[in-house]
Write an enzyme that holds these catalytic residues in place. Structure first.
Site, PDB file in Angstrom:
ATOM      1  N   TYR A  13       0.837  -1.207   0.000  1.00 43.79           N
ATOM      2  CA  TYR A  13       0.000   0.000   0.000  1.00 43.79           C
ATOM      3  C   TYR A  13       0.876   1.263   0.000  1.00 43.79           C
ATOM      4  CZ  TYR A  13      -3.731  -3.060   2.033  1.00 43.79           C
ATOM      5  OH  TYR A  13      -4.636  -4.034   2.315  1.00 43.79           O
ATOM      6  N   SER A  14       1.594   1.478   1.119  1.00 42.40           N
ATOM      7  CA  SER A  14       2.281   2.749   1.347  1.00 42.40           C
ATOM      8  C   SER A  14       3.357   3.011   0.306  1.00 42.40           C
ATOM      9  CB  SER A  14       2.951   2.765   2.728  1.00 42.40           C
ATOM     10  OG  SER A  14       2.013   2.481   3.728  1.00 42.40           O
ATOM     11  N   SER A  30       5.920  -4.751   5.274  1.00 43.91           N
ATOM     12  CA  SER A  30       6.293  -5.812   6.228  1.00 43.91           C
ATOM     13  C   SER A  30       6.286  -7.164   5.533  1.00 43.91           C
ATOM     14  CB  SER A  30       5.291  -5.857   7.380  1.00 43.91           C
ATOM     15  OG  SER A  30       5.131  -4.601   7.956  1.00 43.91           O
ATOM     16  N   GLU A  50      -7.728  -5.374   9.022  1.00 39.11           N
ATOM     17  CA  GLU A  50      -6.465  -5.074   9.692  1.00 39.11           C
ATOM     18  C   GLU A  50      -6.734  -4.400  11.039  1.00 39.11           C
ATOM     19  OE1 GLU A  50      -3.888  -2.973   7.058  1.00 39.11           O
ATOM     20  OE2 GLU A  50      -2.183  -3.062   8.432  1.00 39.11           O
TER      21      GLU A  50
HETATM   22  C1  LIG Z   1       5.713  -1.291  11.856  1.00 34.89           C
HETATM   23  C2  LIG Z   1       5.077  -0.786  10.594  1.00 34.89           C
HETATM   24  C3  LIG Z   1       4.688  -1.679   9.626  1.00 34.89           C
HETATM   25  C4  LIG Z   1       4.116  -1.227   8.431  1.00 34.89           C
HETATM   26  N1  LIG Z   1       3.782  -2.144   7.493  1.00 34.89           N
HETATM   27  C5  LIG Z   1       3.263  -1.730   6.322  1.00 34.89           C
HETATM   28  C6  LIG Z   1       2.957  -2.669   5.295  1.00 34.89           C
HETATM   29  O1  LIG Z   1       3.141  -3.876   5.451  1.00 34.89           O
HETATM   30  N2  LIG Z   1       2.476  -2.220   4.140  1.00 34.89           N
HETATM   31  C7  LIG Z   1       2.242  -0.888   3.919  1.00 34.89           C
HETATM   32  O2  LIG Z   1       1.769  -0.559   2.835  1.00 34.89           O
HETATM   33  N3  LIG Z   1       2.536   0.041   4.869  1.00 34.89           N
HETATM   34  C8  LIG Z   1       3.040  -0.358   6.057  1.00 34.89           C
HETATM   35  N4  LIG Z   1       3.361   0.560   7.033  1.00 34.89           N
HETATM   36  C9  LIG Z   1       3.231   1.981   6.718  1.00 34.89           C
HETATM   37  C10 LIG Z   1       2.152   2.687   7.479  1.00 34.89           C
HETATM   38  O3  LIG Z   1       0.875   2.269   7.089  1.00 34.89           O
HETATM   39  C11 LIG Z   1       2.387   4.174   7.256  1.00 34.89           C
HETATM   40  O4  LIG Z   1       3.623   4.486   7.866  1.00 34.89           O
HETATM   41  C12 LIG Z   1       1.296   5.008   7.866  1.00 34.89           C
HETATM   42  O5  LIG Z   1       0.109   4.865   7.157  1.00 34.89           O
HETATM   43  C13 LIG Z   1       1.679   6.508   7.899  1.00 34.89           C
HETATM   44  O6  LIG Z   1       2.103   6.929   6.651  1.00 34.89           O
HETATM   45  P1  LIG Z   1       3.469   7.762   6.502  1.00 34.89           P
HETATM   46  O7  LIG Z   1       4.536   6.986   7.189  1.00 34.89           O
HETATM   47  O8  LIG Z   1       3.637   8.077   5.048  1.00 34.89           O
HETATM   48  O9  LIG Z   1       3.238   9.090   7.338  1.00 34.89           O
HETATM   49  P2  LIG Z   1       2.501  10.405   6.849  1.00 34.89           P
HETATM   50  O10 LIG Z   1       1.233  10.031   6.163  1.00 34.89           O
HETATM   51  O11 LIG Z   1       3.477  11.245   6.099  1.00 34.89           O
HETATM   52  O12 LIG Z   1       2.143  11.091   8.220  1.00 34.89           O
HETATM   53  C14 LIG Z   1       3.085  11.845   8.970  1.00 34.89           C
HETATM   54  C15 LIG Z   1       2.404  12.361  10.226  1.00 34.89           C
HETATM   55  O13 LIG Z   1       1.327  13.247   9.857  1.00 34.89           O
HETATM   56  C16 LIG Z   1       0.107  12.816  10.443  1.00 34.89           C
HETATM   57  N5  LIG Z   1      -0.999  13.035   9.500  1.00 34.89           N
HETATM   58  C17 LIG Z   1      -1.006  12.763   8.174  1.00 34.89           C
HETATM   59  N6  LIG Z   1      -2.218  13.055   7.637  1.00 34.89           N
HETATM   60  C18 LIG Z   1      -2.996  13.505   8.654  1.00 34.89           C
HETATM   61  C19 LIG Z   1      -4.330  13.966   8.725  1.00 34.89           C
HETATM   62  N7  LIG Z   1      -5.127  13.985   7.648  1.00 34.89           N
HETATM   63  N8  LIG Z   1      -4.806  14.353   9.937  1.00 34.89           N
HETATM   64  C20 LIG Z   1      -4.002  14.319  11.059  1.00 34.89           C
HETATM   65  N9  LIG Z   1      -2.708  13.910  11.035  1.00 34.89           N
HETATM   66  C21 LIG Z   1      -2.211  13.507   9.849  1.00 34.89           C
HETATM   67  C22 LIG Z   1       0.295  11.310  10.683  1.00 34.89           C
HETATM   68  O14 LIG Z   1      -0.543  10.844  11.723  1.00 34.89           O
HETATM   69  C23 LIG Z   1       1.772  11.240  11.061  1.00 34.89           C
HETATM   70  O15 LIG Z   1       1.936  11.556  12.429  1.00 34.89           O
HETATM   71  C24 LIG Z   1       3.932   0.148   8.226  1.00 34.89           C
HETATM   72  C25 LIG Z   1       4.326   1.056   9.224  1.00 34.89           C
HETATM   73  C26 LIG Z   1       4.905   0.598  10.390  1.00 34.89           C
HETATM   74  C27 LIG Z   1       5.323   1.582  11.424  1.00 34.89           C
END
Ligand SMILES: Cc1cc2nc3c(=O)[nH]c(=O)nc-3n(C[C@H](O)[C@H](O)[C@H](O)COP(=O)(O)OP(=O)(O)OC[C@H]3O[C@@H](n4cnc5c(N)ncnc54)[C@H](O)[C@@H]3O)c2cc1C
Length: 401
Positions: free
Chosen positions: A107-108, A140, A223
């Site tokens: 996804y991400s 992951s 999930e």
């Molecule tokens: C241990 C772990 C496993 C993971 N495994 C997977 C996986 O298997 N597959 C996959 O696809 N992804 C995976 N992820 C990714 C995870 O889903 C993303 O890290 C998460 O969705 C946040 O996206 P980002 O890191 O791009 O942060 P960003 O979206 O850039 O966010 C940065 C900060 O801004 C805040 N923010 C952003 N938008 C808003 C809003 N609209 N309102 C309020 N606050 C906001 C967020 O809460 C965060 O604090 C994993 C992450 C972790 C930590």
């Protein structure tokens, strides 16, 4: 007594023993259609109503027999059951219920995490196949995965949520390069995935062309139910869910033992904190039961967000308590200090629940909008063709359908 309950009791009387071989037991549970009671009989289920299924699950639970409930927490099998074609279900459903297929979530992306609909990985049709190009991140389990649930943009002229398609993507092929990322815990469970001219057959599409956002809502709901912890101890097969993101958290009982072993079990303050943790978990279990009932066939329930957020709080609280119980010892680390190493790991690992599967802030947005009825977050690009949306522009997050 209903026929289903009677049949469950007879099945358990004939086959269950706490010393049963785990592999044989799960195979029997799946093949005799006890693992996903709400699903159709053709697909390993018994077509039971939620009420009947819950009653049968209780019969198993009372006997201490694991196995049922996968229709509410098995992300992979649940998404396949809801959106896969018959050929895919024939090929994968049983193996997924037995946790025999290593999977990952594609996804991400570097520019699309919370704002998942901003993804830029592209799938272009080529005869009976799709050619995929792009980059995923934080994936992951990608190194071992046989398949990934992939979302890719298939129409750049539609608004961001509407031009996305969902695929069951083969990982072991040329054009898929997986690079591990080191986490704060020291683990390297998640990865970057670079996809260059990789292929996926159209028969591996889940749901409609350009309808991937709605498939994703179902997958995310599974999930969150799993990460909300509502199925704790009810027989999840190994790693069937997003719990694969990190090490499975230790239950409260281990903290009680730790409190005793460091001579603090009589400390009033510590006892209060242990009790508070126990209450938080208990209330979250009740919420989890509500979320599971609401989610039924995988529909998106905001109660699952409440559970996921609560579970993140619980794990942070438990991690801090574990460290506090050790006192100065908690500042150590390394193999020669296993208790401290474990406490440090718990504190860092709690963040995987706060970020993975949609961050705490995003869960709060969902709870605000869908449970409390607060005004929706402004969204300037919802109806704009995606090719006209600027990179890094104001966006919408992964959580709202
Ligand atoms: C241990 C772990 C496993 C993971 N495994 C997977 C996986 O298997 N597959 C996959 O696809 N992804 C995976 N992820 C990714 C995870 O889903 C993303 O890290 C998460 O969705 C946040 O996206 P980002 O890191 O791009 O942060 P960003 O979206 O850039 O966010 C940065 C900060 O801004 C805040 N923010 C952003 N938008 C808003 C809003 N609209 N309102 C309020 N606050 C906001 C967020 O809460 C965060 O604090 C994993 C992450 C972790 C930590």
């Amino acid at each position: 007594m209903s026929d289903a309950i009677r049949a469950a009791e007879e099945f358990l009387a004939a086959h269950w023993s706490p010393t049963a071989d785990a592999v044989e037991w799960y195979e029997r549970v799946v093949d005799e259609r006890w693992s996903a009671l709400r699903w159709p009989t053709r697909w390993y289920g018994r077509d039971l109503s939620d009420e009947q299924a819950t009653a049968v699950e209780s019969v198993f639970s009372r006997a201490g027999a694991p196995g049922p409930g996968q229709d509410t927490y098995n992300l992979w099998a649940g998404t396949m059951n809801a959106f896969g074609n018959d050929a895919l279900k024939e090929q994968f459903l049983r193996r997924l219920l037995l946790d025999e297929v290593a999977m990952c979530l594609l996804y991400s992306e570097p520019g699309a995490g919370s704002d998942l609909a901003g993804l830029r990985t592209t799938a272009v049709r080529d005869g009976d196949e799709w050619i995929v190009n792009g980059q995923k991140v934080w994936t992951s389990g990608a190194r071992d995965a046989e398949y990934g649930m992939l979302i890719a943009r298939t129409d750049w002229d539609q608004p961001k949520h509407r031009g996305i398609t969902f695929f069951w993507f083969p990982m072991k092929q040329d054009g898929v390069e997986v690079r591990p990322l080191r986490q704060a815990t020291g683990d390297a469970r998640f990865n970057e995935v670079f996809i260059t001219d990789a292929r996926v057959p159209d028969t591996h599409r889940l749901g409609d062309l350009n309808g991937g956002w709605w498939v994703l809502q179902t997958a995310l709901a599974y999930e969150r139910v799993a990460m909300g912890g509502s199925r704790r101890g009810t027989g999840a097969t190994r790693g069937a869910t997003a719990l694969a993101h990190g090490r499975i958290p230790s239950p409260d009982t281990s903290l009680h033992e730790l409190a005793r072993s460091v001579g603090k079990a009589g400390d009033a303050n510590i006892r209060q904190q242990l009790m508070r943790l126990h209450c938080m978990r208990t209330v979250n279990d009740w919420n989890g039961a509500r979320a599971t009932a609401a989610a039924k066939a995988g529909s998106s329930s905001p109660l699952a967000s409440l559970g996921k957020l609560a579970m993140a709080n619980i794990l942070h609280y438990a991690g801090h308590l574990q460290g506090a119980l050790l006192g100065m010892e908690g500042t150590l680390d390394g193999r020669q200090n296993p208790r401290a190493r474990d406490a440090n790991y718990s504190q860092l690992n709690a963040y995987f629940y706060s970020i993975g599967g949609g961050t705490d802030q995003i869960q709060r947005n969902i709870i605000g909008e869908r449970i409390l009825g607060l005004p929706k977050e402004p969204e300037v690009d919802r109806d704009v063709p995606f090719r006209d949306v600027s990179v890094g522009g104001a966006g919408r997050h992964r959580s709202i359908s």
